[in-house]
Design an enzyme around this catalytic site. Structure first.
Site, short mmCIF file in Angstrom:
data_model
loop_
_atom_site.label_atom_id
_atom_site.label_comp_id
_atom_site.label_asym_id
_atom_site.label_seq_id
_atom_site.Cartn_x
_atom_site.Cartn_y
_atom_site.Cartn_z
N LYS A 1 -7.30 -2.83 2.21
CA LYS A 1 -7.41 -2.59 3.65
C LYS A 1 -7.94 -1.19 3.94
O LYS A 1 -8.02 -0.33 3.06
CB LYS A 1 -6.04 -2.77 4.32
CG LYS A 1 -5.50 -4.19 4.26
CD LYS A 1 -4.15 -4.28 4.97
CE LYS A 1 -3.60 -5.70 4.94
NZ LYS A 1 -2.28 -5.80 5.62
N GLN B 1 1.75 4.24 1.83
CA GLN B 1 1.66 4.32 3.28
C GLN B 1 2.73 5.23 3.86
O GLN B 1 3.69 5.61 3.19
CB GLN B 1 1.83 2.92 3.88
CG GLN B 1 3.18 2.27 3.57
CD GLN B 1 3.26 0.84 4.10
OE1 GLN B 1 3.81 0.63 5.17
NE2 GLN B 1 2.71 -0.11 3.35
N SER C 1 0.81 -1.21 0.00
CA SER C 1 0.00 0.00 0.00
C SER C 1 0.85 1.27 0.00
O SER C 1 1.98 1.29 0.49
CB SER C 1 -0.93 0.02 1.22
OG SER C 1 -0.18 -0.10 2.41
N HIS D 1 5.74 5.94 1.14
CA HIS D 1 6.46 4.91 0.41
C HIS D 1 5.53 3.75 0.08
O HIS D 1 4.45 3.62 0.65
CB HIS D 1 7.66 4.39 1.21
CG HIS D 1 7.31 3.81 2.53
ND1 HIS D 1 7.06 4.59 3.64
CD2 HIS D 1 7.16 2.52 2.96
CE1 HIS D 1 6.78 3.83 4.68
NE2 HIS D 1 6.82 2.56 4.29
N GLU E 1 11.84 2.63 9.79
CA GLU E 1 12.21 1.31 9.27
C GLU E 1 13.35 1.42 8.27
O GLU E 1 13.58 2.47 7.66
CB GLU E 1 11.01 0.63 8.61
CG GLU E 1 10.46 1.37 7.41
CD GLU E 1 9.17 0.73 6.89
OE1 GLU E 1 9.04 0.59 5.66
OE2 GLU E 1 8.29 0.40 7.70
N HIS F 1 4.31 6.07 8.21
CA HIS F 1 4.23 5.66 9.60
C HIS F 1 4.30 6.89 10.50
O HIS F 1 5.05 7.83 10.22
CB HIS F 1 5.36 4.70 9.94
CG HIS F 1 5.41 3.51 9.02
ND1 HIS F 1 4.37 2.62 8.92
CD2 HIS F 1 6.36 3.10 8.15
CE1 HIS F 1 4.68 1.69 8.02
NE2 HIS F 1 5.87 1.97 7.54
N LYS G 1 7.29 4.06 14.01
CA LYS G 1 7.75 2.92 13.21
C LYS G 1 8.73 3.35 12.12
O LYS G 1 8.48 3.15 10.93
CB LYS G 1 6.55 2.20 12.58
CG LYS G 1 6.88 0.84 11.97
CD LYS G 1 5.65 0.28 11.29
CE LYS G 1 5.99 -1.01 10.55
NZ LYS G 1 4.86 -1.51 9.75
N ARG H 1 -2.52 4.22 5.68
CA ARG H 1 -2.60 3.85 4.26
C ARG H 1 -3.46 4.82 3.47
O ARG H 1 -4.39 5.42 4.01
CB ARG H 1 -3.17 2.43 4.12
CG ARG H 1 -2.37 1.35 4.84
CD ARG H 1 -3.01 -0.02 4.64
NE ARG H 1 -2.29 -1.04 5.37
CZ ARG H 1 -2.53 -1.39 6.63
NH1 ARG H 1 -3.50 -0.76 7.29
NH2 ARG H 1 -1.84 -2.33 7.22
#
Length: 422
Positions: A297, A107, A105, A272, A134, A109, A132, A291
């Site tokens: 979702k 998205q 997706s 991203h 990453e 964070h 989050k 998202r």
């Protein structure tokens, strides 16, 4: 040098994952021959409650979090520095393997403060109060959309697609910069950020029928005569998610291709979407995702639009240059270290390429390390680790020895670790 424990770790089957025969996740679990049609997407190593790891103790399995909570293990695995900090008694990171067949997706964070707010207001959708950040390290050719393009690049794509330009009300938002030869604002200037936010806002406010009509007209043109790599990527993504507004993000975010060992670090609030490939991902221990497309979702578009940084130098910051040490072709140690503002995690990639020969690599971990062997075999703290096995090691010096075989291992720990030595 101290002990090692082996772990039984979980995995996730998501629609975007790969079939068993092609998936690193299935390979790690010895399930490559599964013909059920399941898609193997993620391997999780850590203590996150959605998919916790277990310590193997004979015929028994103990949750890793429970194992670490025992005083004798807390003292052994978590350093005093760790126990004096904000992550006391916890493992603040989550280590994963991703095997991606179709695009994930669009998205981003949340930062820590926003994560706490979202969790408090909507705990059913945002299940923990953590941020989050990453880092993704490619283990096969890897494609992603990542961070905003410059406004000048976006305008060039808008002019090539009248359908997209109409949806985002390009001339109205971009104003003077729509004219030929216009001088664009400086990167990350308030003017550039405002224009990009305006374009995003209009795109996601557009009615579904207009989005669908525009996507189909653009698709017909680029399939007949693609003028750039992004057109081909657009067509692929559209085939996976027909009529999804997120397909347009191919022209708004940077398209990135990575080879083995290359990495991206994404802090909070950077948009991203991973498109394809396999990678080792290390992140703060959270499952918070905001998202806005390319997914069936639940989406939270208003939150995403408002939280993004609209930073057009984001990709430059995200392209992560690892520290590398080499020793006569025996061991190659790469160390991926986020900025100091993110103490949650760091990652070692440790590879032995020779078919014969011996050698020892040493990593110094600031707290408990979680890792796995992806290929071959090696000895870690004098324990043999073979492909598919996951493990935990105490803080301090970790010794990896070659055993006359190719080997590729990853070990995660917290940030601020000193470099490995060989």
């Amino acid at each position: 040098m101290t002990d090692l424990i082996k772990l039984d770790v979980g995995f996730q089957n998501y629609d975007w994952g790969k079939e068993a025969k092609d998936s690193f996740v299935a390979r790690m679990k010895g399930l490559s021959n599964d013909t059920s049609g399941k898609h193997y997407a993620e391997l999780w190593v850590g203590t996150h409650p959605n998919c916790p790891s277990y310590v193997i103790d004979g015929e028994n399995k103990i949750p890793l979090a429970e194992f670490i909570a025992k005083p004798e293990n807390t003292y052994k695995y978590l350093s005093r520095t760790h126990q004096r900090g904000p992550f006391k008694d916890t493992i603040p990171y989550l280590l994963k393997i991703l095997s991606i067949r179709t695009a994930l997706s669009i998205q981003s964070h949340p930062c820590k403060a926003l994560a706490e707010k979202l969790h408090k207001e909507n705990p059913d959708k945002y299940k923990d109060p953590n941020h989050k950040p990453e880092l993704i390290c490619a283990i096969s050719p890897f494609e992603a959309l990542c961070c905003f393009r410059s406004l000048q690049q976006v305008v060039r794509f808008l002019k090539a697609s009248p359908e997209l330009a109409a949806l985002v009300k390009a001339e109205e938002v971009v104003g003077e910069w729509w004219s030929e030869g216009a001088k664009f604002p400086e990167a990350d200037s308030p003017k550039e950020k405002k224009a990009l936010k305006g374009l995003m806002t209009n795109l996601y406010k557009a009615d579904q029928e207009s989005v669908k009509t525009g996507l189909r007209a653009h698709l017909k043109r680029v399939k007949a005569n693609p003028s750039c790599t992004e057109d081909k990527v657009f067509a692929r993504v559209y085939d996976q998610y027909p009529d999804d507004v997120g397909c347009w993000m191919v022209y708004i975010l940077n398209y990135v291709q990575m080879t083995k060992g290359q990495a991206l670090f994404l802090s909070d609030s950077e948009p991203h979407a991973y498109i394809s490939g396999d990678g080792v991902e290390i992140m703060a221990s959270s499952d918070n995702v905001v998202r806005a497309g390319l997914t069936p979702k639940w989406k939270d578009v208003p939150t995403l639009i408002n939280m993004l940084k609209y930073d057009t130098t984001g990709l430059q910051k995200a392209r992560h240059q690892c520290n590398r040490l080499e020793n006569a072709g025996r061991w190659q140690v790469q160390y991926y270290q986020p900025p100091r503002a993110f103490p949650d995690f760091s990652l070692f990639r440790i590879e032995h390429d020779e078919h014969t020969g011996t050698g020892t690599a040493t990593c110094n971990l600031p707290t408990i390390g979680l890792g796995f062997c992806l290929f071959g075999k090696a000895k870690v703290n004098n324990h043999e680790i073979v492909a598919g096995e996951c493990f935990a090691v105490p803080y301090g010096e970790v010794e990896i020895q070659a055993t006359n075989s190719r080997a590729l291992l990853f070990i995660a720990s917290m940030n601020r670790a000193p470099l490995a030595k060989i």
